[in-house]
Design a protein around this motif. Structure first.
Motif, mmCIF file in Angstrom:
data_model
loop_
_atom_site.group_PDB
_atom_site.id
_atom_site.type_symbol
_atom_site.label_atom_id
_atom_site.label_comp_id
_atom_site.label_asym_id
_atom_site.label_seq_id
_atom_site.Cartn_x
_atom_site.Cartn_y
_atom_site.Cartn_z
ATOM 1 N N MET A 56 15.803 51.461 -59.516
ATOM 2 C CA MET A 56 15.425 50.990 -60.850
ATOM 3 C C MET A 56 16.397 51.478 -61.928
ATOM 4 O O MET A 56 16.597 50.795 -62.943
ATOM 5 C CB MET A 56 13.997 51.401 -61.202
ATOM 6 N N LYS A 57 16.984 52.633 -61.709
ATOM 7 C CA LYS A 57 17.960 53.144 -62.667
ATOM 8 C C LYS A 57 19.154 52.188 -62.748
ATOM 9 O O LYS A 57 19.642 51.878 -63.830
ATOM 10 C CB LYS A 57 18.419 54.543 -62.259
ATOM 11 N N TYR A 58 19.598 51.700 -61.594
ATOM 12 C CA TYR A 58 20.729 50.768 -61.560
ATOM 13 C C TYR A 58 20.342 49.412 -62.137
ATOM 14 O O TYR A 58 21.137 48.774 -62.816
ATOM 15 C CB TYR A 58 21.269 50.633 -60.134
ATOM 16 N N VAL A 59 19.124 49.005 -61.877
ATOM 17 C CA VAL A 59 18.633 47.744 -62.455
ATOM 18 C C VAL A 59 18.608 47.862 -63.973
ATOM 19 O O VAL A 59 19.076 46.968 -64.678
ATOM 20 C CB VAL A 59 17.226 47.385 -61.912
ATOM 21 N N TYR A 60 18.078 48.976 -64.472
ATOM 22 C CA TYR A 60 18.011 49.187 -65.925
ATOM 23 C C TYR A 60 19.404 49.140 -66.549
ATOM 24 O O TYR A 60 19.624 48.435 -67.532
ATOM 25 C CB TYR A 60 17.346 50.528 -66.257
ATOM 26 N N TYR A 61 20.333 49.894 -65.984
ATOM 27 C CA TYR A 61 21.667 49.942 -66.583
ATOM 28 C C TYR A 61 22.410 48.614 -66.454
ATOM 29 O O TYR A 61 23.189 48.253 -67.334
ATOM 30 C CB TYR A 61 22.478 51.122 -66.047
ATOM 31 N N PHE A 62 22.149 47.876 -65.402
ATOM 32 C CA PHE A 62 22.739 46.534 -65.286
ATOM 33 C C PHE A 62 22.198 45.628 -66.393
ATOM 34 O O PHE A 62 22.969 44.943 -67.073
ATOM 35 C CB PHE A 62 22.449 45.907 -63.909
ATOM 36 N N ILE A 63 20.888 45.637 -66.565
ATOM 37 C CA ILE A 63 20.274 44.809 -67.619
ATOM 38 C C ILE A 63 20.780 45.246 -68.989
ATOM 39 O O ILE A 63 21.148 44.415 -69.826
ATOM 40 C CB ILE A 63 18.729 44.871 -67.549
ATOM 41 N N LEU A 64 20.822 46.554 -69.230
ATOM 42 C CA LEU A 64 21.282 47.073 -70.523
ATOM 43 C C LEU A 64 22.732 46.682 -70.789
ATOM 44 O O LEU A 64 23.064 46.198 -71.879
ATOM 45 C CB LEU A 64 21.131 48.598 -70.574
ATOM 46 N N LEU A 65 23.599 46.876 -69.809
ATOM 47 C CA LEU A 65 25.017 46.566 -69.996
ATOM 48 C C LEU A 65 25.233 45.077 -70.260
ATOM 49 O O LEU A 65 25.957 44.704 -71.196
ATOM 50 C CB LEU A 65 25.829 47.012 -68.779
ATOM 51 N N THR A 66 24.603 44.222 -69.456
ATOM 52 C CA THR A 66 24.769 42.780 -69.670
ATOM 53 C C THR A 66 24.162 42.362 -70.999
ATOM 54 O O THR A 66 24.714 41.500 -71.692
ATOM 55 C CB THR A 66 24.172 41.954 -68.517
ATOM 56 N N HIS A 67 23.060 42.985 -71.369
ATOM 57 C CA HIS A 67 22.432 42.694 -72.667
ATOM 58 C C HIS A 67 23.394 43.027 -73.808
ATOM 59 O O HIS A 67 23.580 42.218 -74.724
ATOM 60 C CB HIS A 67 21.133 43.492 -72.809
ATOM 61 N N ILE A 68 24.011 44.186 -73.756
ATOM 62 C CA ILE A 68 24.919 44.611 -74.829
ATOM 63 C C ILE A 68 26.137 43.690 -74.903
ATOM 64 O O ILE A 68 26.499 43.201 -75.977
ATOM 65 C CB ILE A 68 25.345 46.083 -74.643
ATOM 66 N N VAL A 69 26.775 43.455 -73.771
ATOM 67 C CA VAL A 69 27.981 42.621 -73.749
ATOM 68 C C VAL A 69 27.669 41.208 -74.238
ATOM 69 O O VAL A 69 28.388 40.651 -75.075
ATOM 70 C CB VAL A 69 28.606 42.591 -72.336
ATOM 71 N N LEU A 70 26.592 40.635 -73.736
ATOM 72 C CA LEU A 70 26.247 39.269 -74.136
ATOM 73 C C LEU A 70 25.728 39.193 -75.569
ATOM 74 O O LEU A 70 25.904 38.172 -76.238
ATOM 75 C CB LEU A 70 25.261 38.654 -73.149
ATOM 76 N N SER A 71 25.115 40.267 -76.063
ATOM 77 C CA SER A 71 24.656 40.245 -77.461
ATOM 78 C C SER A 71 25.844 40.217 -78.417
ATOM 79 O O SER A 71 25.745 39.655 -79.517
ATOM 80 C CB SER A 71 23.742 41.430 -77.766
ATOM 81 N N ILE A 72 26.947 40.783 -78.013
ATOM 82 C CA ILE A 72 28.165 40.712 -78.827
ATOM 83 C C ILE A 72 28.761 39.306 -78.748
ATOM 84 O O ILE A 72 29.135 38.733 -79.768
ATOM 85 C CB ILE A 72 29.188 41.779 -78.381
ATOM 86 N N SER A 73 28.800 38.742 -77.551
ATOM 87 C CA SER A 73 29.402 37.414 -77.391
ATOM 88 C C SER A 73 28.536 36.305 -77.978
ATOM 89 O O SER A 73 29.051 35.243 -78.327
ATOM 90 C CB SER A 73 29.682 37.127 -75.912
ATOM 91 N N VAL A 74 27.240 36.535 -78.106
ATOM 92 C CA VAL A 74 26.361 35.474 -78.612
ATOM 93 C C VAL A 74 26.542 35.272 -80.118
ATOM 94 O O VAL A 74 26.251 34.184 -80.624
ATOM 95 C CB VAL A 74 24.881 35.742 -78.236
ATOM 96 N N ILE A 75 27.067 36.255 -80.811
ATOM 97 C CA ILE A 75 27.261 36.104 -82.264
ATOM 98 C C ILE A 75 28.171 34.918 -82.571
ATOM 99 O O ILE A 75 27.758 33.992 -83.275
ATOM 100 C CB ILE A 75 27.781 37.413 -82.909
ATOM 101 N N PRO A 76 29.408 34.895 -82.054
ATOM 102 C CA PRO A 76 30.235 33.724 -82.361
ATOM 103 C C PRO A 76 29.687 32.441 -81.746
ATOM 104 O O PRO A 76 29.817 31.361 -82.342
ATOM 105 C CB PRO A 76 31.610 34.076 -81.792
ATOM 106 N N LEU A 77 29.062 32.541 -80.587
ATOM 107 C CA LEU A 77 28.514 31.333 -79.960
ATOM 108 C C LEU A 77 27.452 30.686 -80.844
ATOM 109 O O LEU A 77 27.459 29.466 -81.046
ATOM 110 C CB LEU A 77 27.943 31.654 -78.577
ATOM 111 N N VAL A 78 26.538 31.485 -81.351
ATOM 112 C CA VAL A 78 25.485 30.950 -82.227
ATOM 113 C C VAL A 78 26.104 30.374 -83.502
ATOM 114 O O VAL A 78 25.754 29.272 -83.929
ATOM 115 C CB VAL A 78 24.434 32.031 -82.569
ATOM 116 N N LEU A 79 27.030 31.110 -84.081
ATOM 117 C CA LEU A 79 27.640 30.650 -85.329
ATOM 118 C C LEU A 79 28.453 29.370 -85.140
ATOM 119 O O LEU A 79 28.400 28.471 -85.984
ATOM 120 C CB LEU A 79 28.495 31.758 -85.936
ATOM 121 N N ILE A 80 29.191 29.268 -84.060
ATOM 122 C CA ILE A 80 29.963 28.048 -83.782
ATOM 123 C C ILE A 80 29.020 26.882 -83.537
ATOM 124 O O ILE A 80 29.192 25.794 -84.101
ATOM 125 C CB ILE A 80 30.914 28.256 -82.585
ATOM 126 N N THR A 81 28.017 27.100 -82.699
ATOM 127 C CA THR A 81 27.063 26.033 -82.384
ATOM 128 C C THR A 81 26.360 25.564 -83.653
ATOM 129 O O THR A 81 26.222 24.363 -83.893
ATOM 130 C CB THR A 81 26.040 26.526 -81.342
#
Length: 177
Positions: A109-134
């Motif tokens: 579960m520790k690895y699951v948590y950190y995987f979810i957290l890491l992907t959440h952080i990376v994608l939350s940064i990338s979603v900013i320009p995506l939302v604004l462009i869309t």
């Protein structure tokens, strides 16, 4: 046509500025602690709730546009953007007044948590320009490009919203209060 091109160029500049500035400001503010501030410990369930509500409204916005309800879709997306900004303000305020909580789980579960957290952080940064462009494509009336961008933006934004809730649920037992 020339006016639309100028608007698009201007919007693209602002999208770039905001897409770079927001993550940088968040990192700086995340690292800064307000001296002697009372911890805003009530915020994590609220900002997790804004993520959950955003996820629900994103799905509703998709359903609305599939049914041809453009105004409903637009209002729902506008609400999602406002909720995302509110999330960000609350998240930063919490971290400026409180120490970060460390996940205390063990095993897989520790690895699951950190995987979810890491992907959440990376994608939350990338979603900013995506939302604004869309959003800008719809604002400019370029609905063909809006739909094309939305096919990429929607699942990423939905993932960020859902994983924000999951991260909160997984770490909440380890909050010190």
């Amino acid at each position: 046509m020339e006016e639309t091109s100028q608007k698009a160029k201007s919007l693209n500049k602002w999208i770039t500025v905001v897409s770079v500035a927001v993550p940088l400001v968040v990192v700086v503010l995340f690292a800064y602690k307000i001296p002697n501030a009372k911890p805003l410990s009530f915020l994590p369930p609220i900002y997790a709730g804004t993520n959950g509500l955003t996820a629900i409204l994103l799905v509703m916005a998709l359903v609305a546009i599939k049914k041809g309800k453009r105004r409903v879709h637009q209002r729902l997306i506008n609400t999602c953007i406002v909720l995302s900004v509110l999330f960000l303000v609350m998240y930063v305020a919490y971290h400026m007044t409180s120490e970060s909580t460390i996940y205390g789980g063990e095993g897989p579960m520790k690895y699951v948590y950190y995987f979810i957290l890491l992907t959440h952080i990376v994608l939350s940064i990338s979603v900013i320009p995506l939302v604004l462009i869309t959003y800008s494509k719809a604002y400019l009336g370029d609905f063909v490009m809006h739909r094309l961008w939305a096919k990429f933006t929607f699942p990423i934004w939905l993932y960020v919203a859902i994983t924000g809730v999951l991260v909160y649920i997984m770490i909440s037992p380890y909050y010190p209060y």
